[in-house]
Design a protein around this motif. Sequence first.
Motif, PDB file in Angstrom:
ATOM      1  N   THR A  49       0.815  -1.220   0.000  1.00  0.00           N
ATOM      2  CA  THR A  49       0.000   0.000   0.000  1.00  0.00           C
ATOM      3  C   THR A  49       0.842   1.260   0.000  1.00  0.00           C
ATOM      4  O   THR A  49       0.339   2.337  -0.324  1.00  0.00           O
ATOM      5  N   SER A 165      -6.692   2.435  -6.241  1.00  0.00           N
ATOM      6  CA  SER A 165      -5.801   3.587  -6.133  1.00  0.00           C
ATOM      7  C   SER A 165      -6.519   4.881  -6.483  1.00  0.00           C
ATOM      8  O   SER A 165      -7.575   4.887  -7.126  1.00  0.00           O
ATOM      9  N   TYR A 166      -5.914   5.957  -5.995  1.00  0.00           N
ATOM     10  CA  TYR A 166      -6.409   7.315  -6.215  1.00  0.00           C
ATOM     11  C   TYR A 166      -5.193   8.173  -6.542  1.00  0.00           C
ATOM     12  O   TYR A 166      -4.256   8.239  -5.744  1.00  0.00           O
ATOM     13  N   HIS A 168      -2.669   7.606  -8.343  1.00  0.00           N
ATOM     14  CA  HIS A 168      -1.466   6.754  -8.264  1.00  0.00           C
ATOM     15  C   HIS A 168      -1.018   6.438  -6.844  1.00  0.00           C
ATOM     16  O   HIS A 168       0.088   5.955  -6.638  1.00  0.00           O
ATOM     17  N   ARG A 169      -1.853   6.729  -5.864  1.00  0.00           N
ATOM     18  CA  ARG A 169      -1.554   6.269  -4.503  1.00  0.00           C
ATOM     19  C   ARG A 169      -2.574   5.213  -4.136  1.00  0.00           C
ATOM     20  O   ARG A 169      -3.744   5.303  -4.497  1.00  0.00           O
ATOM     21  N   LYS A 170      -2.107   4.219  -3.391  1.00  0.00           N
ATOM     22  CA  LYS A 170      -2.984   3.095  -3.072  1.00  0.00           C
ATOM     23  C   LYS A 170      -3.993   3.455  -1.975  1.00  0.00           C
ATOM     24  O   LYS A 170      -3.665   4.178  -1.027  1.00  0.00           O
ATOM     25  N   SER A 171      -5.186   2.935  -2.120  1.00  0.00           N
ATOM     26  CA  SER A 171      -6.167   2.953  -1.040  1.00  0.00           C
ATOM     27  C   SER A 171      -5.475   2.368   0.198  1.00  0.00           C
ATOM     28  O   SER A 171      -4.600   1.507   0.065  1.00  0.00           O
ATOM     29  N   ARG A 281      -8.717   7.456 -10.725  1.00  0.00           N
ATOM     30  CA  ARG A 281      -8.608   6.338  -9.782  1.00  0.00           C
ATOM     31  C   ARG A 281      -8.879   4.986 -10.429  1.00  0.00           C
ATOM     32  O   ARG A 281      -9.368   4.902 -11.555  1.00  0.00           O
ATOM     33  N   CYS A 284     -10.902  -1.719  -7.270  1.00  0.00           N
ATOM     34  CA  CYS A 284     -10.523  -3.139  -7.200  1.00  0.00           C
ATOM     35  C   CYS A 284     -11.764  -4.014  -7.381  1.00  0.00           C
ATOM     36  O   CYS A 284     -11.703  -5.218  -7.228  1.00  0.00           O
TER      37      CYS A 284
END
Length: 370
Positions: A49, A165-166, A168-171, A281, A284
């Motif tokens: 993450t 992701s949002y 390019h950062r993971k939830s 985003r 999943c």
Amino acid sequence: MQIPFIDLKTQYLALKSNIDQRIQKVLDSGAYINGPEVLELEKKLAEYTGAKYAIACASGTDALIMPMMALGIKPGDEVITTAFSFVATAETIAFLGAKPVYIDIDKDTYNLNLKELAKAITPKTKGIIPVSLYGQPCEMDEINRLAAEKNLWVLEDAAQSFGASYKHRKSCNLSTAAATSFYPAKPLGCYGDGGAIFTNDETLAKAMKEIRDHGSESRYFHTRLGINGRLDTIQCTILIAKLERYDWEFTQRNRIASRFNENFASLQSKGVTIPVIKSDRQSCWAQYTLSVPDRPRLQKHLTELGIPTAVHYPRTIPDQPWYKENTPVAAEAIPNARWAAEHVISLPLYPDMTDEIQKRITDGVLTAYR
Ligand SMILES: *Cc1c(COP(=O)(O)O)cnc(C)c1O
């Protein structure tokens, strides 16, 4: 042939020797609680993450409770959250004596509406719990900006969005803290109950670890109120094995969802809404959820074809009997959430779904509107 709603058995067979060996190793070791695999899993979850700290725990529900305990929530505090989620989101707030303040959702993403969020903040507000529903994160930059302005914490309910992701950062790495669930039917599931908490804040991580073990700073030395929130070693090994093919599963879920979306695009003229994922985003796809004008008819049609469906969720949280009585919402406050509760329907979607089953599902839905 009856299609399963989620096929966990095929997934197990694909990983069987890996999982069986890992479980056997724990059985032989006797380290059923706090075995080395707990730290191994936490390290892998943090790496996956990008969050600095990952703390394995007993369920997604505990993963919501423990950060709020660590953040010092108390009776009389208000926490803003969505009216349209699984009940645990609001249950944990009420369980800690605080007041869930429900706001409405956007009709396209089913996630909380930012205008309503800004309006709901009062001097009693302590935090915000945005839910990444069906696997898609909310507009987190804007939520974090609002929270920073008012000195509030943000706890992402990422029970359905591990791997999403949002920007390019993971939830799970998008806010003060995040809670995910490893309930078997979640995108990353173990073989029982499980969950994890994430944060980049060292003090908060230390507090949550202590709370997970009866508020103990060291053995039999209890400096704060805690719970038993640990995750069993055996469950950790299952998650370690499943993480090895999680990227493939994520891609599969996205492929199948795209295929469904392409097939159902033509149904928009019949009043069917297909899922919308914002361009910044990735979902999943914990659920593939349509909204339809005639849910009972579609459900019956699909049931007759051996295609199971589910409704996430048939009532908003404040319309659940206990919540109606104890955490009421203004009559006109949540029209979109109530609309969603009446119209959403989830179709089977799982990584090991064959092309043939995908086709049966798309044909089944399309024939219902012919
Ligand atoms: C599943 C879920 C939870 C609770 O997780 P458990 O592991 O079942 O306790 C909380 N919030 C949401 C949105 C969920 O879907």
